[in-house]
Design an enzyme around this catalytic site. Structure first.
Site, PDB file in Angstrom:
ATOM      1  N   GLN A  12     -16.511 -52.428 -34.008  1.00  0.00           N
ATOM      2  CA  GLN A  12     -16.641 -50.966 -34.020  1.00  0.00           C
ATOM      3  C   GLN A  12     -15.435 -50.262 -33.390  1.00  0.00           C
ATOM      4  O   GLN A  12     -15.409 -49.048 -33.305  1.00  0.00           O
ATOM      5  CB  GLN A  12     -17.899 -50.524 -33.242  1.00  0.00           C
ATOM      6  CG  GLN A  12     -19.131 -51.352 -33.528  1.00  0.00           C
ATOM      7  CD  GLN A  12     -19.637 -51.240 -34.944  1.00  0.00           C
ATOM      8  OE1 GLN A  12     -19.987 -50.163 -35.385  1.00  0.00           O
ATOM      9  NE2 GLN A  12     -19.642 -52.343 -35.679  1.00  0.00           N
ATOM     10  N   HIS A  70       4.453 -49.402 -69.808  1.00  0.00           N
ATOM     11  CA  HIS A  70       3.204 -49.973 -70.328  1.00  0.00           C
ATOM     12  C   HIS A  70       2.816 -49.351 -71.666  1.00  0.00           C
ATOM     13  O   HIS A  70       1.788 -48.656 -71.755  1.00  0.00           O
ATOM     14  CB  HIS A  70       2.079 -49.774 -69.308  1.00  0.00           C
ATOM     15  CG  HIS A  70       2.278 -50.523 -68.034  1.00  0.00           C
ATOM     16  ND1 HIS A  70       3.184 -50.135 -67.075  1.00  0.00           N
ATOM     17  CD2 HIS A  70       1.690 -51.646 -67.553  1.00  0.00           C
ATOM     18  CE1 HIS A  70       3.142 -50.996 -66.057  1.00  0.00           C
ATOM     19  NE2 HIS A  70       2.250 -51.908 -66.316  1.00  0.00           N
ATOM     20  N   HIS A 120     -14.785 -42.978 -31.894  1.00  0.00           N
ATOM     21  CA  HIS A 120     -15.114 -44.279 -31.314  1.00  0.00           C
ATOM     22  C   HIS A 120     -13.897 -45.199 -31.310  1.00  0.00           C
ATOM     23  O   HIS A 120     -13.997 -46.393 -31.615  1.00  0.00           O
ATOM     24  CB  HIS A 120     -16.286 -44.922 -32.070  1.00  0.00           C
ATOM     25  CG  HIS A 120     -17.576 -44.169 -31.889  1.00  0.00           C
ATOM     26  ND1 HIS A 120     -17.768 -42.906 -32.388  1.00  0.00           N
ATOM     27  CD2 HIS A 120     -18.718 -44.490 -31.257  1.00  0.00           C
ATOM     28  CE1 HIS A 120     -18.974 -42.479 -32.065  1.00  0.00           C
ATOM     29  NE2 HIS A 120     -19.573 -43.413 -31.366  1.00  0.00           N
ATOM     30  N   HIS A 128      -0.773 -46.621 -64.967  1.00  0.00           N
ATOM     31  CA  HIS A 128       0.322 -47.339 -65.630  1.00  0.00           C
ATOM     32  C   HIS A 128       0.490 -46.888 -67.074  1.00  0.00           C
ATOM     33  O   HIS A 128       1.552 -47.099 -67.665  1.00  0.00           O
ATOM     34  CB  HIS A 128       0.107 -48.845 -65.545  1.00  0.00           C
ATOM     35  CG  HIS A 128      -1.216 -49.305 -66.076  1.00  0.00           C
ATOM     36  ND1 HIS A 128      -2.396 -49.113 -65.388  1.00  0.00           N
ATOM     37  CD2 HIS A 128      -1.565 -49.949 -67.210  1.00  0.00           C
ATOM     38  CE1 HIS A 128      -3.405 -49.621 -66.090  1.00  0.00           C
ATOM     39  NE2 HIS A 128      -2.926 -50.125 -67.202  1.00  0.00           N
ATOM     40  N   SER A 181      -0.825 -50.499 -73.068  1.00  0.00           N
ATOM     41  CA  SER A 181      -1.966 -49.855 -72.404  1.00  0.00           C
ATOM     42  C   SER A 181      -2.072 -48.385 -72.778  1.00  0.00           C
ATOM     43  O   SER A 181      -3.135 -47.778 -72.633  1.00  0.00           O
ATOM     44  CB  SER A 181      -1.823 -49.968 -70.881  1.00  0.00           C
ATOM     45  OG  SER A 181      -1.766 -51.308 -70.478  1.00  0.00           O
ATOM     46  N   ARG A 183     -15.082 -36.272 -29.085  1.00  0.00           N
ATOM     47  CA  ARG A 183     -15.787 -36.174 -30.379  1.00  0.00           C
ATOM     48  C   ARG A 183     -16.713 -34.957 -30.394  1.00  0.00           C
ATOM     49  O   ARG A 183     -16.888 -34.319 -31.433  1.00  0.00           O
ATOM     50  CB  ARG A 183     -16.558 -37.460 -30.690  1.00  0.00           C
ATOM     51  CG  ARG A 183     -17.608 -37.822 -29.671  1.00  0.00           C
ATOM     52  CD  ARG A 183     -18.392 -39.064 -30.116  1.00  0.00           C
ATOM     53  NE  ARG A 183     -19.236 -39.536 -29.036  1.00  0.00           N
ATOM     54  CZ  ARG A 183     -20.450 -40.047 -29.207  1.00  0.00           C
ATOM     55  NH1 ARG A 183     -20.967 -40.150 -30.411  1.00  0.00           N
ATOM     56  NH2 ARG A 183     -21.147 -40.473 -28.172  1.00  0.00           N
ATOM     57  N   GLY A 215      -2.094 -45.278 -59.904  1.00  0.00           N
ATOM     58  CA  GLY A 215      -1.252 -46.470 -59.965  1.00  0.00           C
ATOM     59  C   GLY A 215      -1.849 -47.582 -59.126  1.00  0.00           C
ATOM     60  O   GLY A 215      -1.582 -48.749 -59.346  1.00  0.00           O
ATOM     61  N   GLU A 265     -16.462 -45.425 -47.396  1.00  0.00           N
ATOM     62  CA  GLU A 265     -15.302 -44.761 -46.815  1.00  0.00           C
ATOM     63  C   GLU A 265     -14.201 -44.495 -47.831  1.00  0.00           C
ATOM     64  O   GLU A 265     -13.411 -43.555 -47.669  1.00  0.00           O
ATOM     65  CB  GLU A 265     -14.751 -45.585 -45.643  1.00  0.00           C
ATOM     66  CG  GLU A 265     -15.687 -45.676 -44.435  1.00  0.00           C
ATOM     67  CD  GLU A 265     -16.812 -46.689 -44.600  1.00  0.00           C
ATOM     68  OE1 GLU A 265     -16.769 -47.482 -45.568  1.00  0.00           O
ATOM     69  OE2 GLU A 265     -17.733 -46.697 -43.772  1.00  0.00           O
ATOM     70  N   ASP A 287     -10.599 -50.575 -68.289  1.00  0.00           N
ATOM     71  CA  ASP A 287     -11.786 -51.416 -68.084  1.00  0.00           C
ATOM     72  C   ASP A 287     -11.595 -52.353 -66.897  1.00  0.00           C
ATOM     73  O   ASP A 287     -12.524 -52.575 -66.115  1.00  0.00           O
ATOM     74  CB  ASP A 287     -12.179 -52.178 -69.354  1.00  0.00           C
ATOM     75  CG  ASP A 287     -11.011 -52.881 -70.058  1.00  0.00           C
ATOM     76  OD1 ASP A 287      -9.855 -52.694 -69.637  1.00  0.00           O
ATOM     77  OD2 ASP A 287     -11.259 -53.606 -71.037  1.00  0.00           O
TER      78      ASP A 287
END
Lengths: 615, 615
Positions: free
Chosen positions: A417, A28, A405, A68, A31, A308, A115, A356, A147
């Site tokens: 869930q 690349h 869970h 890249h 870029s 848990r 990447g 997450e 961007d």
């Protein structure tokens, strides 16, 4: 460096990007060329980094989020004197350290594999958090983003986290070259569009001409002097800058330049400038082991404890004994029980809210600074971060992920869930460890053991209470298992883990009363599996019946086959797993409906006996 | 409804939320109570919906993104007269339609399964896109979100997409009750913090007191009259509103009220108001099948064609024949070849930029309106959307996902771009179909066949060219396979798919020259697998050797075992798969390094012969 030197350095980075991509026949360069001035100014005037000591605690950290553009990174390494020209030209070839996208597995100066776009900033947030809250040294984290990748939601999870935590040691450099792979980005060269968004998220922003080295220099200075919030330097650039044939043109993403010799001439020919990179500030690591003594919680046999709960207690104890343990959670620490750690060690707990991807990325970032992170949420919601887990494995990051869970056993909350794909997801990750304890003492031991493994470690915990099965001094090696019922008359082997272990035991006892002896194995180490024990069971009993609270593909049933995939004679196999879409129901109703409770196991075994499948 | 009636209706929704959660012994009444006024005003005065005809093309669409507030939704259904009080009290019980989190598999008025936060708005964007660009009817999409879930990056992918596409038919109602599960959100009751962010992303925003029904009514009116951009109604609310013991208090998330009788009394007791919901505007579906004739592309045997090229061409042809086919891509359509469709059918192509969660969510949303979406990106990057795929399977959504650039065979770009976990990921999804073609004609047929399947359909394509193996009239049923080499002296069976099929064939021919006959199966249908053919091969040859360009867990090797998991006698098994972390290298070097090329297969078979493992 002064202005003319910076301009020359940037041209050198462009030339070398063109050269190595031409030698590779792929890559690349365009870029890389858009960001060459941004990189030149950073390397020469602002980055504090000891290339001879990449683990120096005071080093600034640089992440090429637009991975890249690796030709630019490797050209910068050449300018810094750590990669020579011959090596530069091995780019993308078999055995070269200079891969298509940079990875710390190959190069010591790379913090994290990139990447997959939109991951550099979230990981950078994790490193900046370490700097701010744990290491307490004044290294800075610089992340060079494209961007296009600002369209990734993970970038906005990071933006939110960074401003909320006042990460003024973090600078995002956005190379706004207006062209993605396929064509123009949504916002083109509208720097204000990005600035508005980032400012609304609490960032300081600076807009610059990304080919004006003095403006860039001032912008970096402004970033360093800005307190209380992270800074984004928004740089207007041209893809392929400096070579008329490709500059600002579509359709040239990820391709070597059509006429590399002419392009190099247009760029003023090769140069061999060397950059003296600023030394890091002195610093020391703060997370030496506290006393090495970990007093894990102990549970009495027969006591009813959710795994848990055992996780939370064990983690808190581990944190007391070991200063490098940190914990993160996705706004469910009251459920995962990471709150036990948070209460005892608030300075080492990171609330990541319902994000997450950032949760896992922060763990990766913390791990790069030597911290040992445990990141928890519901097993189901770790699927949200699978791409981050995948990339973490490419990085060789050592992180602990804990999914609570798991399975239909959660009961009424229903399938959204329930983690029913998590074992498959984590088993498929290269070099991963997958653990699924069935009782509290086993959980505690595994929580402690996983801290020191390599790679991605996954622990699956359960919502409901279950009777403690093992004594507190029992050991549970990674790659081991426990044979819980065994006789020389066993007619098959039940292989269970987690919530299906008590079901298998109840089934074995019921079958025993009916005159049918079966072996029971607790396969708490789902990956790696205990090959010898499974092979012995196969030899002795001829048939393995696996029982798991997980969809049928990729979980315990597949894991139990692992010892037999080298051509040796196979046992017969029967698999009980969750084959339908569950609804809402009580936990015991769920296990029964899925056909993985004791009664279902008994029925399955009796059928196999009637059919004379088992001997 | 007028103000007093709306106030009464909201109280009824609260009372019923308390009642059904109390009857269930679990659930989220406090999260329901905060949004009761928001729901009451919407249901009574703004939603246009025919509950007797949930598939009415003119119906507004409502998504409860904060799916845990299902008591509120079900109480609204009761107020609308489609769920009676007895059914309401079956909430969360075995067999009830009223699950812990709503799903369209059980209830015809639910658009998409929710319960994994941050997914409602992205799916809503997909439905609004359908309304704006395809259905061209004036239905509105209303999405009720929690404040906590705005931390999910997927929400910001959706925010960006919605404003960019000027989705003024989309309204997000944000229930800012300031409390997440564990405790306060980042921004508490600072509505401005959310407004700033959404406005920067191009949204119109309205801030209201979420317990002032008149203000809510005006805000919804403003949303409806706002043109050219989506609107977010930011509502300041109190969790547990109306019951002093729980109102605005921490630690009461996801718990039935401590004293339901007193709470109901405090709320003014039960009511039995019925809402007459406004009729939808008349509308018709525009995507009737065009002519039913699909002229798939035809490729000559021996021609060198990449399966990704065949995908693009087949999809374009399918789109010509069938008006309900739509395509989406994550800014890599020049690589996935979705661009072939985009060029021929621009009105049915959706550029989703680099936002894979929104990509899959938009596909789910489009599918709810009867469109048949094909969403493509690199196989590796579909991992970014695994939680969306998981939830789509819970919804029972019919979507086609296409992952290109699978496996080490991509070559120089390195592991970040290689899908090596995708087969495991998709096989673990309930009810999924997983296809992996090896040549262009096979690809074209499978692209057409997958359109009409149920559930999640995944097609894996390859970057590099390969020789066309099959004639253009060959058929490839889902669940089938092709036996490419077979004799009565076969000593084992090679099971391959995709890029390993030509390797297996070359290996078989080389082995044949060495006097060793082997069977070769092209297992293009990875899920479901061709059980009969695999069983026959096992019986005939006694040993299956699987070869796959995928990590060893959860992929083709596991799929090939599926026919034998009922206790029948097992063949011997040997698995060749990608067991190390690849770097950059040429495609053929990659296959060799991974040990899955023809040479490696020959070596493995010869070893098995020497060891007398095969007969």
């Amino acid at each position: 460096m002064n202005t003319p030197e910076l301009v020359e350095l940037a041209q050198q980075l462009r030339v070398d990007s063109v050269r190595c991509s031409a030698a590779a026949g792929s890559g690349h360069p365009t870029s890389s060329m858009s960001a060459a001035d941004l990189m030149a100014v950073l390397l020469a005037n602002h980055l504090r980094y000891d290339f001879d000591r990449p683990d120096h605690p005071g080093n600034d950290r640089f992440i090429l989020s637009k991975g890249h553009a690796s030709p630019l990174l490797y050209s910068a390494y050449k300018a810094a004197g750590v990669v020579d020209d011959a090596e530069l030209l091995t780019f993308r070839k078999l055995g070269s350290r200079l891969e298509g996208h940079p990875t710390p597995q190959r190069l010591p100066w790379v913090e994290t594999a990139t990447g997959s776009l939109g991951q550099g900033l979230p990981v950078g947030v994790g490193i900046a958090l370490a700097g701010k809250r744990l290491d307490r040294t004044d290294y800075r984290v610089w992340v060079l983003c494209g961007d296009s990748e600002l369209a990734e939601g993970a970038v906005w999870e990071a933006a939110e986290h960074a401003s909320y935590e006042h990460l003024d040691n973090l600078t995002a450099i956005i190379d706004v070259n207006r062209l993605g792979q396929r064509g123009p980005t949504r916002h083109g060269h509208d720097l204000d569009a990005y600035a508005r968004r980032l400012e609304a998220f609490g960032w300081h922003t600076v807009e610059v001409d990304g080919h004006d080295v003095d403006a860039i220099d001032r912008a970096y200075g402004e970033a360093i002097s800005t307190k209380g919030q992270p800074t984004a330097v928004l740089a207007r650039t041209l893809k392929g800058k400096g070579v008329g044939a490709v500059q600002d043109r579509e359709g040239l993403h990820g391709k070597p330049l059509p006429g590399p010799e002419e392009a190099i001439a247009e760029l003023g020919g090769p140069r061999d400038l060397r950059v003296h990179v600023h030394e890091p500030h002195s610093a020391r690591l703060l997370h030496a082991v506290r006393d090495g003594q970990v007093e894990l919680p102990r549970f009495d046999k027969g006591e009813e404890v959710a795994t848990r709960d055992a996780y939370g207690k064990a983690l808190a104890a581990l944190g007391t004994g070991r200063g490098e343990i940190v914990a993160l959670d996705g706004e469910v620490s009251d459920s995962t029980r990471a709150e036990y750690f948070a209460k005892e060690h608030p300075e080492r707990f990171f609330e990541c809210y319902i994000a997450e991807q950032q949760l896992v990325a922060a763990a990766v970032g913390l791990s790069t600074r030597g911290w040992v992170p445990y990141a928890s949420t519901f097993a189901a919601f770790l699927t949200r971060a699978y791409d981050f887990v995948r990339m973490a494995s490419i990085s060789g990051a050592g992180i602990n992920l804990v999914g609570s869970h798991a399975g239909v056993a959660i009961g009424q909350d229903g399938p959204s869930q329930m983690g029913l794909e998590d074992l498959a997801m984590f088993r498929a990750v290269h070099g991963s460890t997958v653990l699924y304890p069935c009782d509290a003492n086993q959980t505690a031991r595994l929580v402690a053991a996983m801290a020191d493994l390599d790679g991605i470690r996954y622990l699956r915990t359960s919502r409901g209470k279950s009777a403690v099965l093992y004594g507190p001094d029992e050991e549970f090696p990674i790659g081991g298992s426990k044979v819980l019922r065994s006789s020389d008359r066993d007619r098959l082997t039940l292989v269970a883990a987690g919530v299906t272990v008590p079901e298998a035991l109840a089934a074995a006892d019921a079958l025993d009363r009916a005159g049918i002896q079966v072996r029971v194995i607790d396969l708490y180490s789902v990956k790696p599996v205990d090959r010898l024990t499974l092979r012995q069971a196969a030899e002795d009993t001829g048939c393995l019946l696996t029982v798991e609270d997980h969809h049928e593909a990729g979980g315990l049933g597949d894991a139990a086959l692992d010892p037999f995939l080298d051509g040796r004679p196979m046992p017969r196999l029967v698999r009980l797993a969750v084959r339908t879409m569950p609804g809402s129901a009580a936990p015991d109703e769920q296990l029964h409906a899925a056909g993985i409770d004791a009664e279902s196991i008994v029925a399955a075994v009796q059928l196999l006996v009637e059919q004379a499948v088992v001997r």
